[in-house]
Write an enzyme that holds these catalytic residues in place. Structure first.
Site, PDB file in Angstrom:
ATOM      1  N   HIS A 144      -6.690  11.941  -1.908  1.00  0.00           N
ATOM      2  CA  HIS A 144      -5.517  11.715  -2.762  1.00  0.00           C
ATOM      3  C   HIS A 144      -5.830  10.756  -3.898  1.00  0.00           C
ATOM      4  O   HIS A 144      -6.735   9.930  -3.815  1.00  0.00           O
ATOM      5  CB  HIS A 144      -4.346  11.158  -1.948  1.00  0.00           C
ATOM      6  CG  HIS A 144      -4.600   9.803  -1.355  1.00  0.00           C
ATOM      7  ND1 HIS A 144      -5.456   9.586  -0.284  1.00  0.00           N
ATOM      8  CD2 HIS A 144      -4.096   8.570  -1.674  1.00  0.00           C
ATOM      9  CE1 HIS A 144      -5.471   8.303   0.024  1.00  0.00           C
ATOM     10  NE2 HIS A 144      -4.672   7.660  -0.809  1.00  0.00           N
ATOM     11  N   ASP A 146      -3.580   7.777  -5.809  1.00  0.00           N
ATOM     12  CA  ASP A 146      -2.407   6.990  -5.427  1.00  0.00           C
ATOM     13  C   ASP A 146      -1.209   7.304  -6.319  1.00  0.00           C
ATOM     14  O   ASP A 146      -1.354   7.544  -7.526  1.00  0.00           O
ATOM     15  CB  ASP A 146      -2.720   5.489  -5.521  1.00  0.00           C
ATOM     16  CG  ASP A 146      -3.624   5.009  -4.395  1.00  0.00           C
ATOM     17  OD1 ASP A 146      -3.587   5.603  -3.303  1.00  0.00           O
ATOM     18  OD2 ASP A 146      -4.372   4.034  -4.620  1.00  0.00           O
ATOM     19  N   HIS A 294      -9.590   9.400  -3.420  1.00  0.00           N
ATOM     20  CA  HIS A 294     -10.253   8.653  -2.363  1.00  0.00           C
ATOM     21  C   HIS A 294      -9.736   9.072  -0.993  1.00  0.00           C
ATOM     22  O   HIS A 294      -8.693   9.715  -0.861  1.00  0.00           O
ATOM     23  CB  HIS A 294     -10.111   7.142  -2.559  1.00  0.00           C
ATOM     24  CG  HIS A 294      -8.703   6.647  -2.608  1.00  0.00           C
ATOM     25  ND1 HIS A 294      -7.868   6.818  -3.697  1.00  0.00           N
ATOM     26  CD2 HIS A 294      -7.953   5.965  -1.697  1.00  0.00           C
ATOM     27  CE1 HIS A 294      -6.693   6.271  -3.471  1.00  0.00           C
ATOM     28  NE2 HIS A 294      -6.718   5.759  -2.254  1.00  0.00           N
ATOM     29  N   ARG A 309      -4.731  -4.336  -1.028  1.00  0.00           N
ATOM     30  CA  ARG A 309      -4.885  -3.512  -2.236  1.00  0.00           C
ATOM     31  C   ARG A 309      -3.871  -3.936  -3.288  1.00  0.00           C
ATOM     32  O   ARG A 309      -2.689  -4.120  -2.981  1.00  0.00           O
ATOM     33  CB  ARG A 309      -4.659  -2.029  -1.912  1.00  0.00           C
ATOM     34  CG  ARG A 309      -5.037  -1.098  -3.073  1.00  0.00           C
ATOM     35  CD  ARG A 309      -4.552   0.312  -2.846  1.00  0.00           C
ATOM     36  NE  ARG A 309      -3.119   0.441  -3.113  1.00  0.00           N
ATOM     37  CZ  ARG A 309      -2.378   1.471  -2.719  1.00  0.00           C
ATOM     38  NH1 ARG A 309      -2.918   2.439  -2.005  1.00  0.00           N
ATOM     39  NH2 ARG A 309      -1.102   1.525  -3.023  1.00  0.00           N
TER      40      ARG A 309
END
Length: 322
Positions: A144, A146, A294, A309
């Site tokens: 995917h 983000d 990723h 993150r």
């Protein structure tokens, strides 16, 4: 001569990469350009850079991350990010404040609206703590980009290892520019004008209470983005559909949309497009969310893995000018 109809490709989709007659089955060398031909390829002067694969992923050394990096160094890091799509920094014994200060040099920090419902342990709006253990199993093991369900998906993200398992828990990234470049020219022409719908209901929505869905649904309705996105700084064309959030190709019958997406998803998963990071203590990864997808390996359960993150707000995706 006109190009073959889209269904010429789609009826092969269930057999991708299995026979020499597959339209996307490429055997032998499978190498794309790392950058557009006119990219500024001068050597980097502010740090050392070591490629990990030919097109995606590079280790950067000689820097300590934080908000005090000189503008000249940031400019070189931006060029490196455009060239390599994901940068790895080892031995970064930094805290959350330095992590945030570094990310803030790249733009407005993003606040994720769903993590407080789906990811236990959140303590800051602009830092997503991804804590996985025996009680909260990892679920990010799907390719995917983000927040593509947003009108302005993330430009980039900075991921810092807080606690890593004894073994496993690697993260992989895939180069969507290389994936696009190695499509057949007639298929590129077919997908060039297409739009795809992106939504969060079939991912985050499945893990959220109904009252939260009712609150957030009006704020985050399905959005449409080009299937082929153009990176504004370089003009590089990249595939911009992903398994987590893309729902359908706008204007195609359901069966045709599903078959086309299946074919593209299987194509982007080729190992030649990928780089893999084996996390170590004090490792930081910084990636361009526009140009790569990723995948977080979920092979360490029930061991514990904690990552922080921080994402940077991006621009609205733009497709190929027609």
């Amino acid at each position: 001569m006109s190009s073959p109809p889209l269904m010429t490709y789609l009826h092969h989709a269930p057999l991708l990469f299995t026979t020499p007659t597959d339209p996307l089955a490429a055997f032998g060398p499978l190498v794309a350009r790392r950058t557009p031909e006119d990219f500024d390829s001068r050597p980097y002067e502010s740090f050392s850079l070591a490629p990990v694969t030919p097109t995606i992923g590079a280790e950067i050394s000689g820097l300590r991350l934080g908000g005090d990096l000189p503008d000249e160094t940031l400019a070189e890091l931006r060029r490196a990010l455009l060239e390599w799509k994901v940068l790895f920094f080892r031995d970064q014994a930094i805290d959350r404040a330095a992590h945030r200060d570094f990310a803030a040099r790249w733009g407005e920090l993003e606040t994720h609206p769903f993590f407080k419902y789906t990811q236990p342990g959140q303590s800051a709006g602009d830092v997503a703590t991804l804590a996985k253990d025996v009680k909260t199993a990892a679920a990010e093991n799907i390719w995917h980009n983000d927040v593509t369900w947003h009108t302005h998906p993330s430009f980039a993200a900075v991921l810092r290892a807080v606690e890593i398992p004894p073994v496993g828990g690697d993260t992989l990234w895939a180069d969507m520019g290389a994936a696009y470049d190695l499509l057949p020219d007639d298929l590129k022409a077919r997908i060039a004008p297409l739009l795809a719908e992106h939504d969060w209901m079939q991912s985050f929505g499945r893990a959220m209470p109904q009252d939260a869905i009712d609150l957030l649904r009006p704020k985050f309705m399905p959005v449409q983005h080009p299937v082929v996105r153009v990176i504004p700084e370089t003009g590089r064309r990249v595939l911009f559909v992903n398994m987590a959030f893309t729902q359908r190709i706008v204007g195609l019958p359901e069966a045709e949309s599903n078959a086309l997406l299946t074919m593209l998803y299987r194509h982007v998963q080729r190992p030649e497009f990928q780089v893999r990071l084996r996390w170590q203590p004090n490792t930081v990864a910084f990636w361009d969310n526009r140009s790569c997808q990723h995948y977080a390996n979920s092979d360490y359960y029930p061991a514990r893995r904690v990552m922080d993150r921080i994402s940077i707000v991006g621009e609205r995706p733009v497709g190929i000018a027609r």
